[in-house]
Scaffold this active site. Structure first.
Site, mmCIF file in Angstrom:
data_model
loop_
_atom_site.group_PDB
_atom_site.id
_atom_site.type_symbol
_atom_site.label_atom_id
_atom_site.label_comp_id
_atom_site.label_asym_id
_atom_site.label_seq_id
_atom_site.Cartn_x
_atom_site.Cartn_y
_atom_site.Cartn_z
ATOM 1 C CB SER A 1 -7.987 2.729 -34.695
ATOM 2 O OG SER A 1 -7.797 4.005 -34.177
ATOM 3 N NE ARG B 1 -5.511 5.384 -32.253
ATOM 4 C CZ ARG B 1 -6.590 5.249 -31.489
ATOM 5 N NH1 ARG B 1 -6.749 4.194 -30.703
ATOM 6 N NH2 ARG B 1 -7.549 6.168 -31.504
ATOM 7 C CG ASP C 1 -4.850 13.603 -34.653
ATOM 8 O OD1 ASP C 1 -5.688 14.338 -34.056
ATOM 9 O OD2 ASP C 1 -5.148 12.487 -35.137
ATOM 10 C CG ASP D 1 -7.000 6.982 -35.058
ATOM 11 O OD1 ASP D 1 -6.185 7.323 -34.182
ATOM 12 O OD2 ASP D 1 -8.221 7.220 -34.990
ATOM 13 C CD GLU E 1 -5.454 10.306 -27.209
ATOM 14 O OE1 GLU E 1 -5.476 10.230 -28.450
ATOM 15 O OE2 GLU E 1 -5.064 9.392 -26.471
ATOM 16 C CG HIS E 2 -8.463 15.366 -28.312
ATOM 17 N ND1 HIS E 2 -9.441 15.440 -29.264
ATOM 18 C CD2 HIS E 2 -8.867 14.413 -27.432
ATOM 19 C CE1 HIS E 2 -10.416 14.579 -28.978
ATOM 20 N NE2 HIS E 2 -10.087 13.935 -27.877
ATOM 21 N N GLY F 1 -12.662 2.330 -29.398
ATOM 22 C CA GLY F 1 -11.638 3.370 -29.412
ATOM 23 C C GLY F 1 -10.254 2.853 -29.752
ATOM 24 C CE1 TYR G 1 -11.371 13.437 -32.265
ATOM 25 C CE2 TYR G 1 -12.135 14.741 -34.122
ATOM 26 C CZ TYR G 1 -11.145 14.009 -33.504
ATOM 27 O OH TYR G 1 -9.914 13.856 -34.118
HETATM 28 C C1 GLA Z 1 -9.589 9.895 -32.590
HETATM 29 C C2 GLA Z 1 -9.230 10.474 -33.944
HETATM 30 C C3 GLA Z 1 -7.752 10.824 -34.017
HETATM 31 C C4 GLA Z 1 -7.345 11.703 -32.829
HETATM 32 C C5 GLA Z 1 -7.838 11.104 -31.517
HETATM 33 C C6 GLA Z 1 -7.579 12.028 -30.342
HETATM 34 O O1 GLA Z 1 -8.941 8.678 -32.397
HETATM 35 O O2 GLA Z 1 -9.527 9.545 -34.966
HETATM 36 O O3 GLA Z 1 -7.461 11.452 -35.229
HETATM 37 O O4 GLA Z 1 -7.800 13.009 -33.002
HETATM 38 O O5 GLA Z 1 -9.223 10.824 -31.555
HETATM 39 O O6 GLA Z 1 -6.220 12.129 -30.097
#
Ligand code: GLA
Length: 329
Positions: A104, A10, A19, A146, A16-17, A102, A194
């Site tokens: 996924s 994906r 979820d 993700d 971003e940040h 990054g 994170y």
């Molecule tokens: C990673 C995490 C997601 C999300 C992103 C930031 O990909 O797996 O759950 O928090 O970072 O948006």
């Protein structure tokens, strides 16, 4: 008889940040995937990888998934532990998702493993199971974005996901837009800040209540300067997702691109999860004729940047298209 499952990677377009505080995100499943070819009917889970070293060989109730070697086997083991299947499998994994970039790759492996083990349920249930597996495998308290977009992606569309209700809405990507991903640096969220960011959001919520319901003005009144910055990012980012969906629906790529740039600046300055190399890449992309906007994508601290561009405007990077979510092939 050999069977096959496939799960895409994906890229997140915006949101971003957000979820893990139940906010809004807008990722799409991409045309790169992890495939497992297998047959069932074994009392172990035995998988070789075409792309990664080692063989994963597990009992049906693995004791400590996080300790499994080779390390890609942790994701497989965590899904096995979550599902506790009666019946194992034997097969091999292959992927054209760049690993650790990054995009996924780990969530795709989780979702593919769950399908191969015979998961039955909705896309949301599949994503919830695989998110729990990700936590077991890595200990990083990631959100559901993700796994859910990998499970529920829709061809030609981004998915606007409400990470609180887990409702998702496909938003068409205009045909005259090209999505281009550029790889910047390998990263892993383990050992990155994170988890600290998740804790800072929890601190913000202790001060002002759920961030998904808070306004940027409320966030701006938080006393602690770091917690305030994180909360202002999240609350403004949630709004940008809604505006981005409107812009895509209206075919207004200029507005959509500008929102991506705003998102990047907020991640860089307020959330502090970009890197100088990602910032430089975004600047260079934005200075390229035909590029509407660009931003870092995913958890940050490395990984990839994503650009929205006119077709053909960019000659470096991967042009990705939005595909359907994971499936039995
Ligand atoms: C990673 C995490 C997601 C999300 C992103 C930031 O990909 O797996 O759950 O928090 O970072 O948006």
């Amino acid at each position: 008889m050999n069977r096959r499952v496939a799960a895409p990677g994906r890229v997140n377009l915006i949101g971003e940040h957000t979820d893990y505080t139940g906010g809004l995100v807008m990722p799409m499943a991409i045309d790169r995937s992890t495939r497992i070819t297998f047959h069932r009917g074994s009392d172990r889970v035995h998988l070789a990888s075409v792309d990664e070293p080692g063989v994963v060989d597990l009992p049906l109730a693995p004791a400590d998934p996080a300790a499994v070697q080779p390390s890609w086997g942790r994701y497989v083991a965590a899904v096995v532990a979550e599902m506790a299947p009666h019946d194992g499998l034997r097969g091999h994994v292959s992927t054209d998702i760049p690993i650790g970039a990054g995009l996924s790759s780990s969530a795709a492996l989780e979702v593919a493993t769950a399908l191969a083990l015979g998961f039955r349920g909705t896309a949301v249930e599949l994503a919830q199971l695989c998110r729990r597996a990700e936590h077991r495998a890595t200990g990083v308290p990631t959100g559901i974005m993700d796994q859910l977009v990998i499970a529920a992606g829709v061809r030609g569309h981004a998915l606007m996901i409400d990470c609180h209700t887990l409702d998702y809405t496909p938003v068409p990507i205009p045909r005259e837009a090209q999505i281009v991903v550029q790889f910047i640096a390998h990263r892993t969220l383990e050992g990155s800040p994170y988890t600290e960011r998740v804790a800072q959001c929890a601190a913000a919520e202790a001060a002002i209540g759920p961030l998904r319901l808070a306004t940027p003005e409320l966030a701006a009144a938080i006393a602690d300067p770091l917690v305030r910055s994180r909360a202002v990012h999240v609350t403004t980012e949630n709004r940008r997702v809604l505006s981005f969906a409107d812009a895509l629906r209206a075919g207004d790529l200029t507005a959509a691109g500008a929102l991506m740039v705003d998102s990047h600046r907020s991640l860089r300055d307020l959330y502090e999860c970009s890197t100088p190399a990602m910032d430089a890449a975004v600047d260079e992309l934005c200075a390229t004729p035909g590029v509407y906007g660009a931003r870092m994508t995913g958890g940050g601290f490395g990984g990839c940047v994503v650009a929205l561009a006119e077709p053909g405007a960019l000659t470096t990077g991967w042009v990705v298209s939005a595909v359907d979510g994971a499936h039995r092939a």
